[in-house]
Design a protein around this motif. Sequence first.
Motif, PDB file in Angstrom:
ATOM      1  N   VAL A 108     -37.725  41.227  77.872  1.00  0.00           N
ATOM      2  CA  VAL A 108     -36.484  41.013  77.128  1.00  0.00           C
ATOM      3  C   VAL A 108     -36.226  42.132  76.127  1.00  0.00           C
ATOM      4  CG1 VAL A 108     -35.353  39.513  75.434  1.00  0.00           C
ATOM      5  CG2 VAL A 108     -36.441  38.520  77.453  1.00  0.00           C
ATOM      6  N   GLY A 109     -37.249  42.502  75.362  1.00  0.00           N
ATOM      7  CA  GLY A 109     -37.069  43.544  74.355  1.00  0.00           C
ATOM      8  C   GLY A 109     -36.670  44.866  74.961  1.00  0.00           C
TER       9      GLY A 109
ATOM     10  N   ILE B   4     -36.353  38.063  68.928  1.00  0.00           N
ATOM     11  CA  ILE B   4     -35.700  37.356  70.027  1.00  0.00           C
ATOM     12  C   ILE B   4     -35.469  35.897  69.639  1.00  0.00           C
ATOM     13  CG2 ILE B   4     -35.966  36.619  72.441  1.00  0.00           C
ATOM     14  CD1 ILE B   4     -37.943  39.020  72.742  1.00  0.00           C
ATOM     15  N   TRP B   5     -34.243  35.427  69.877  1.00  0.00           N
ATOM     16  CA  TRP B   5     -33.989  33.998  69.747  1.00  0.00           C
ATOM     17  C   TRP B   5     -33.957  33.410  71.147  1.00  0.00           C
ATOM     18  CZ3 TRP B   5     -34.612  30.384  66.404  1.00  0.00           C
ATOM     19  CH2 TRP B   5     -34.043  29.120  66.618  1.00  0.00           C
ATOM     20  N   GLN B   6     -34.923  32.520  71.437  1.00  0.00           N
ATOM     21  CA  GLN B   6     -35.012  31.908  72.759  1.00  0.00           C
ATOM     22  C   GLN B   6     -34.093  30.695  72.772  1.00  0.00           C
ATOM     23  OE1 GLN B   6     -35.640  29.707  75.163  1.00  0.00           O
ATOM     24  NE2 GLN B   6     -35.704  31.357  76.639  1.00  0.00           N
TER      25      GLN B   6
ATOM     26  N   ILE C  32     -39.218  34.555  68.817  1.00  0.00           N
ATOM     27  CA  ILE C  32     -40.269  35.329  69.465  1.00  0.00           C
ATOM     28  C   ILE C  32     -40.137  36.772  68.997  1.00  0.00           C
ATOM     29  CG2 ILE C  32     -41.236  36.105  71.680  1.00  0.00           C
ATOM     30  CD1 ILE C  32     -39.828  33.689  72.992  1.00  0.00           C
ATOM     31  N   ILE C  33     -41.263  37.433  68.770  1.00  0.00           N
ATOM     32  CA  ILE C  33     -41.263  38.857  68.423  1.00  0.00           C
ATOM     33  C   ILE C  33     -41.918  39.619  69.563  1.00  0.00           C
ATOM     34  CG2 ILE C  33     -41.924  40.633  66.778  1.00  0.00           C
ATOM     35  CD1 ILE C  33     -40.071  38.565  65.570  1.00  0.00           C
ATOM     36  N   ALA C  34     -41.187  40.593  70.121  1.00  0.00           N
ATOM     37  CA  ALA C  34     -41.738  41.467  71.158  1.00  0.00           C
ATOM     38  C   ALA C  34     -41.994  42.836  70.551  1.00  0.00           C
ATOM     39  CB  ALA C  34     -40.774  41.579  72.338  1.00  0.00           C
ATOM     40  N   HIS C  35     -43.204  43.331  70.711  1.00  0.00           N
ATOM     41  CA  HIS C  35     -43.587  44.640  70.191  1.00  0.00           C
ATOM     42  C   HIS C  35     -43.493  45.646  71.342  1.00  0.00           C
ATOM     43  CE1 HIS C  35     -45.285  42.977  66.361  1.00  0.00           C
ATOM     44  NE2 HIS C  35     -45.324  41.896  67.122  1.00  0.00           N
TER      45      HIS C  35
END
Length: 390
Positions: A111-112, A136-138, A145-148
């Motif tokens: 997603v990111g 990210i808002w699921q 959620i945080i994507a690195h």
Amino acid sequence: MTHQPQIQIPATYMRGGTSKGVFFKLTDLPEYAQQPGSKRDALLLRVIGSPDPYGKHTDGMGGATSSTSKTVILSASERDGYDVDYLFGQVAIDKPFVDWSGNCGNLTAAVGAFAITNGLVDPSRVPENGIAEIRIWQVNIQKAIIAHVPMTDGNVQETGDFELDGVTFPAAEVKIEFLDPADSEKALFPTGNLVDTLNVPEFGSIEATMINAGIPTIFVNAEDIGYTGTELQDDINADAVALAKFESLRAHGAVRMGLINDVGEAVSRQHTPKIAFVAPPRSYSASSGKDIAAEDIDVLVRAMSMGKLHHAMMGTAAVAIGTAASIKGTLVNQAAGGKDRESVVFGHPSGTLKVGAKATKQGAQWEVEKAIMSRSARVLMHGFVHIPQE
């Protein structure tokens, strides 16, 4: 007889973790599909190639498995403090049905990258080099959620040497943080118990841990249902009787969790809850032929997804595994040795995975701050999908 030409829709085919799916920007969809409803579902079904009575998805983008019949719709977030809104649709293979009841943790890893590449993230939040933290808002589960996402010279870095069991080739590591992964509207343990007794006609009375973390999941002991926890896909998926038994177990557990009112409703809620069975560590050979030693894992876990044994592990189910393992008294924790822990390495059909989680008890209720795992993602194809007009 005159037929209308096909329409084309901008799309990206991506792998995220051990899943892959078709990704769309919300604004690229036809106007009639930019809102939820039957028309959007019909479009996504046609993109994937469902329903397919042949079970092959020959006439669509799907791969005829629960891991490959997935769709994602992304848009710039309208919420303060978030970059992108992420909506996931699990497309049934043999039914005209799209399940919106849960998240896909594996595709979360992609997603990111998609959001950055497609201009959904404010450029000021994306470093030229280093790690972009994409918020990210699921939408399905209303969770953060945080994507690195690694960046190199202004571009998303997809290549690397991070290896993920269940994925053939190495890629760049993407760390994922699932914040407050329990369902905020429901208790972490919906029955109030760490272990319950489920009465299922096909199995009799068996113990179960039912948890709302990552995705609603029902854990049972492998031994109680006639397995060892070392099974691979063919051991179960070729057995129609076994699959029917698992579906009955899932339906009865869903009623007990308060997700449905009657077992007959489970057919319209295929994506959730998940069924998983656990066992203490023992050595086995993964589906790739890789030897997994008992001393290298804490617990064995096998999970069902969309009516079949998953070839590896769903990302959201991994969150449930990590959370349950961190709470003494659950079946997962017991199978993992019954000790205090903030991370667990579990064996699945394709190999192993480590997931971290920390749970604390606030009064009579358990809470989870976050769960963390590493995945990888990359673009497989970018362009247009073509489908017949509405």
